[in-house]
Design an enzyme around this catalytic site. Structure first.
Site, PDB file in Angstrom:
ATOM      1  N   ARG A  47      84.452  42.294  44.679  1.00  0.00           N
ATOM      2  CA  ARG A  47      83.131  42.666  45.193  1.00  0.00           C
ATOM      3  C   ARG A  47      83.205  42.855  46.713  1.00  0.00           C
ATOM      4  O   ARG A  47      82.597  43.747  47.285  1.00  0.00           O
ATOM      5  CB  ARG A  47      82.073  41.599  44.830  1.00  0.00           C
ATOM      6  N   TYR A  99      63.272  62.635  47.599  1.00  0.00           N
ATOM      7  CA  TYR A  99      63.639  62.348  46.205  1.00  0.00           C
ATOM      8  C   TYR A  99      62.681  61.293  45.625  1.00  0.00           C
ATOM      9  O   TYR A  99      62.424  60.265  46.259  1.00  0.00           O
ATOM     10  CB  TYR A  99      65.103  61.866  46.147  1.00  0.00           C
ATOM     11  N   ASP A 171      69.316  61.010  54.896  1.00  0.00           N
ATOM     12  CA  ASP A 171      69.883  61.258  53.569  1.00  0.00           C
ATOM     13  C   ASP A 171      70.461  62.671  53.596  1.00  0.00           C
ATOM     14  O   ASP A 171      69.720  63.652  53.623  1.00  0.00           O
ATOM     15  CB  ASP A 171      68.778  61.113  52.513  1.00  0.00           C
TER      16      ASP A 171
END
Ligand code: P1T
Length: 381
Positions: A47, A99, A171
């Site tokens: 992780r 989005y 983004d």
């Protein structure tokens, strides 16, 4: 290194010290043996880090002209990590046309943790200043926007965020680093849904952030590990493979996108076409100065102007596939109001132009003649 070389070699030196493999091996392991208690080598638990992921993260940083690349299990997980930099009471100014899943994360999840969002039409960047107060911490933009293809002036927004000491996150999913590099224009964070053009083959869900500032990168790496929304090594391998052809795919996406936009604009059954390459697009001048081309996304409405007519067109398409998502080699068609942007209330959606008759195309890299013939037959000639 120039861009076409970076997508293939950027950050990829010495990726396999064991055998000098040209592509990084897929390290399908959760943990790494410690030499002795507490004596970690480069990796300890997957992780926190994995060599396949590390190779991809270096590639992310390289193609976005950044210093640090951080990968996540999806684009939304990457956005989630940015929002976790904030505290209850903080405020965010976000573009209103974005989005639907990003809107949902802001409005349905982080709002409940006491973060306030202002959704603003940023076609004129100066309006941002009207919403700034002592609690404002972050400005979030998408450009081109999904699905209305609005263009936001990154340089102008960055000037405002720098003046007020705010973070600016961009983004860059629709444009990709092939078309624009927001860090070079003053953004603090670049975010991607790598599920789209970076992966490029509709076979992997992933997200990333790229940052220059060391302190900010440390905070985001901490969140990546602490919250744990990390991608697996196989997915990292796939995205890295996709990035290596980003430039040639994007070149064709842009060519085909332009041909589709021009074809639709001339078609008697089509009403409006949204594509930033048109010289009469409201922010064409900004698109021209901050992007190197106009991408492969095109939205349009038909003259019939009803939901049924739009759905009828996308159901009649044969080469374009009716599906969510974008940015893969194959052409896709979607209906934003009922699919990608259904989570935005109808009044807000329509205010941004996402009417029931709107169709969104992700123009792929097939032969353009086949794409145009398909659109022609689906529109009813
Ligand atoms: O799907 P995911 O990898 O979590 O990425 C979310 C996301 C973030 N930003 C933009 C601009 C996006 O377009 C997306 C995902 N978009 C779609 C699935 C879509 O069809 O528009």
């Amino acid at each position: 290194m120039k861009f076409n070389t970076k997508v293939i070699h950027g950050g990829q030196e010495n990726i396999d010290p064991a055998y000098n493999a040209v592509m990084p091996p897929i390290y399908q392991t959760t943990t790494f043996k410690q030499k002795s208690h507490g004596a970690h080598q480069d990796f300890e638990y997957a992780r926190s880090g994995n060599p396949t992921r590390a190779a991809l993260e270096k590639a992310y940083a390289s193609i976005e002209n950044g210093t640090y690349g951080i990968s996540f299990g999806s684009g939304l997980a990457a956005i989630d990590a940015v929002l976790k930099l904030l505290m209850p009471g903080d405020e965010v100014i976000s573009t209103s046309d974005l989005y639907g899943g990003s809107y949902r994360l802001f409005d349905k999840v982080f709002k409940n943790f006491g973060i306030k969002f202002h959704f603003v039409d940023m076609n004129d960047a100066s309006v941002i200043s009207n919403h700034i107060n002592d609690r404002t911490k972050l400005v979030w933009i998408e450009t081109p926007t999904n699905p209305m293809m609005n263009i936001i002036d990154i340089l102008a927004v960055a000037k405002i965020t720098k003046k007020h000491n705010l973070l600016l996150a961009v983004d860059n999913t629709f444009a990709t680093p092939y078309l624009q590099n927001p860090l070079d224009m003053g953004a603090d964070i670049v975010m991607h849904s790598a599920t789209k053009y970076l992966g490029g083959h509709s076979d992997v869900v992933q997200g990333c952030l790229v940052i220059n500032d060391e302190e900010l990168a440390k905070k985001l790496y901490f969140i990546q590990n602490a919250s744990g929304a990390v991608p697996g090594p196989q997915d990292c391998f796939l995205v890295l493979r996709g990035i290596k052809t980003l430039h040639v795919r994007m070149q064709r996406h842009c060519e085909n996108g332009k041909a589709v936009a021009q074809f639709l604009r001339e078609h008697p059954k089509v009403d409006k076409v949204y594509w930033p390459g048109f010289t009469d697009h409201p922010n064409h001048a900004i698109a021209k100065s901050q992007m190197r081309d106009y991408g492969g996304m095109v939205s349009f409405t038909t003259k019939a102007s009803t939901m049924d007519s739009a759905i009828n067109v996308i159901e009649n398409l044969k080469v374009f596939t009716l599906a969510e998502s974008l940015g893969g080699v194959e052409s896709l068609a979607g209906h934003p109001a009922t699919m990608t942007h259904a989570s935005i209330p109808k009044v807000d959606r329509e205010q941004s132009g996402i009417v029931d008759a709107l169709i969104r195309l992700s123009v792929g890299i097939e032969d353009i003649e086949d794409l145009l013939a398909d659109l022609n037959q689906a529109l009813g000639n």
